[in-house]
Design a protein around this motif. Structure first.
Motif, PDB file in Angstrom:
ATOM      1  N   CYS A 234      11.915  -3.726  15.590  1.00 40.35           N
ATOM      2  CA  CYS A 234      12.573  -3.935  14.305  1.00 40.35           C
ATOM      3  C   CYS A 234      11.783  -3.266  13.182  1.00 40.35           C
ATOM      4  N   GLY A 235      12.400  -3.214  12.004  1.00 38.10           N
ATOM      5  CA  GLY A 235      11.754  -2.618  10.845  1.00 38.10           C
ATOM      6  C   GLY A 235      10.731  -3.545  10.200  1.00 38.10           C
ATOM      7  N   THR A 236      10.042  -3.016   9.197  1.00 34.88           N
ATOM      8  CA  THR A 236       8.962  -3.748   8.537  1.00 34.88           C
ATOM      9  C   THR A 236       9.447  -5.055   7.926  1.00 34.88           C
ATOM     10  N   ALA A 237      10.575  -5.028   7.233  1.00 33.83           N
ATOM     11  CA  ALA A 237      11.075  -6.249   6.594  1.00 33.83           C
ATOM     12  C   ALA A 237      11.436  -7.294   7.645  1.00 33.83           C
ATOM     13  N   SER A 238      12.062  -6.873   8.744  1.00 34.57           N
ATOM     14  CA  SER A 238      12.390  -7.816   9.815  1.00 34.57           C
ATOM     15  C   SER A 238      11.134  -8.451  10.391  1.00 34.57           C
ATOM     16  N   ASN A 239      10.114  -7.634  10.607  1.00 36.10           N
ATOM     17  CA  ASN A 239       8.871  -8.174  11.153  1.00 36.10           C
ATOM     18  C   ASN A 239       8.221  -9.162  10.183  1.00 36.10           C
ATOM     19  N   THR A 240       8.347  -8.893   8.888  1.00 37.10           N
ATOM     20  CA  THR A 240       7.844  -9.843   7.893  1.00 37.10           C
ATOM     21  C   THR A 240       8.593 -11.168   7.990  1.00 37.10           C
ATOM     22  N   THR A 241       9.921 -11.098   8.131  1.00 38.71           N
ATOM     23  CA  THR A 241      10.734 -12.303   8.268  1.00 38.71           C
ATOM     24  C   THR A 241      10.368 -13.058   9.539  1.00 38.71           C
ATOM     25  N   LEU A 242      10.201 -12.347  10.642  1.00 35.82           N
ATOM     26  CA  LEU A 242       9.837 -12.979  11.910  1.00 35.82           C
ATOM     27  C   LEU A 242       8.487 -13.692  11.797  1.00 35.82           C
ATOM     28  N   ARG A 243       7.520 -13.024  11.221  1.00 33.74           N
ATOM     29  CA  ARG A 243       6.191 -13.637  11.095  1.00 33.74           C
ATOM     30  C   ARG A 243       6.208 -14.815  10.136  1.00 33.74           C
TER      31      ARG A 243
END
Length: 309
Positions: free
Chosen positions: A115-124
């Motif tokens: 996934c993209g950076t924003a998605s990874n931020t949301t996941l974390r």
């Protein structure tokens, strides 16, 4: 030859039918790209339309396939178009669906994300232990095997819209998926991304299809039009009666199919990816219940109702 027409334009309904229409739903589920804005351009009066719906007692929740923004960025964007009192839990997108699914099914972590950076931020932010592969050096056939070799066992590979996705990362994802205990969760199913009124670009579904075809691993889809997303939405927002919900979207294949499958009423807006000719040519069972030029038509609709009151 065009199919029979089921959909009715909301501004062409009789005064009585307009009133019946707005009284027939309590919750509005609304897509974002192509409805509230284009990915890189605004659409007029969309924030005003949402405020009008809320002022008339409707709960408005946004269901988008676009996880390329963080919650804070969405708050800023909605506030910028004038939507009042927008809260982070007023929107769900594939990264949030992934958090829900990973936790509900107790999927082992860490996970490997395409996934993209924003998605990874949301996941974390949602408590998910995310691994990624950052490719900073030129890759050759000699270095590809070592760079893409799985470094640890992961519970799932996650796929979604990612403007920086590259071949090496996709190869790494396929190698993790060689482990049959590793699940495959995906968003990013849209064929088209309408960027501006004059520019539409390809979506990410072909990249997803490439990974599925190579690994022979069909992904669990957590974005529209998957009915699994419908179950997630109904659970998160505690929906009791789908027939009292209206789904507003710009895509026949994703939004309207999703809404119909969930048992919602459906409204297609012509401000995004679907021209009216495509709607008219669709089989009647695939058409929305209603259509409009844009979500801003609700402003005129409520004005008409007030005049006839």
């Amino acid at each position: 030859m065009m199919a029979a027409l089921r959909a009715q334009h909301i501004l062409k309904l009789s005064a009585e039918r307009q009133r019946e229409f707005v009284n027939s739903f309590d919750v509005v589920f609304c897509d974002c790209d192509g409805v509230m804005w284009l990915i890189a351009a605004p659409l007029p009066h969309t924030g005003d339309a949402v405020n009008t719906l809320k002022a008339n007692g409707k709960q408005v929740i946004f269901v988008t396939n676009n996880s390329i923004r963080t919650d804070d960025e969405y708050v800023k964007l909605f506030s910028g178009i004038g939507v009042k009192n927008f809260q982070k839990n007023d929107i769900i997108h594939p990264a949030k669906s992934m958090v829900y699914y990973l936790k509900k099914h107790n999927i082992k972590q860490p996970v490997f994300s395409l996934c993209g950076t924003a998605s990874n931020t949301t996941l974390r932010s949602g408590g998910i232990d995310v691994r990624t592969l950052d490719v900073t050096q030129p890759i050759t056939t000699a270095t590809l095997p070592e760079i893409t070799e799985p470094k640890e066992k992961v519970g799932a590979v996650l796929f979604d819209i990612n403007m920086d996705l590259n071949y090496t990362q996709m190869v790494a994802g396929t190698r993790y998926l060689a482990d049959k205990d590793c699940q495959f969760l995906a968003g990013g199913t849209d064929w088209l991304l309408p960027m501006t009124p004059n520019l539409t670009v390809p979506g990410f579904c072909d990249f997803l299809e490439t990974i599925q075809r190579f690994t022979k691993r069909p992904a669990t889809i957590l974005s529209k039009p998957s009915l699994l997303l419908g179950e997630i939405v109904k659970d998160i927002y505690q929906l009791k009666d789908p027939k009292r919900c209206l789904f507003v979207g710009d895509s026949l294949t994703h939004d309207i199919r999703f809404g119909l499958g969930c048992g919602f009423q459906t409204l297609l807006v012509l401000s995004g990816s679907t021209p009216i000719e495509e709607m008219l040519a669709a089989p009647v069972e695939d058409q929305p219940h209603y259509y409009a030029d844009g979500i801003s038509d609700f402003l005129k609709l409520y004005e008409n109702i007030c005049k006839k009151a």
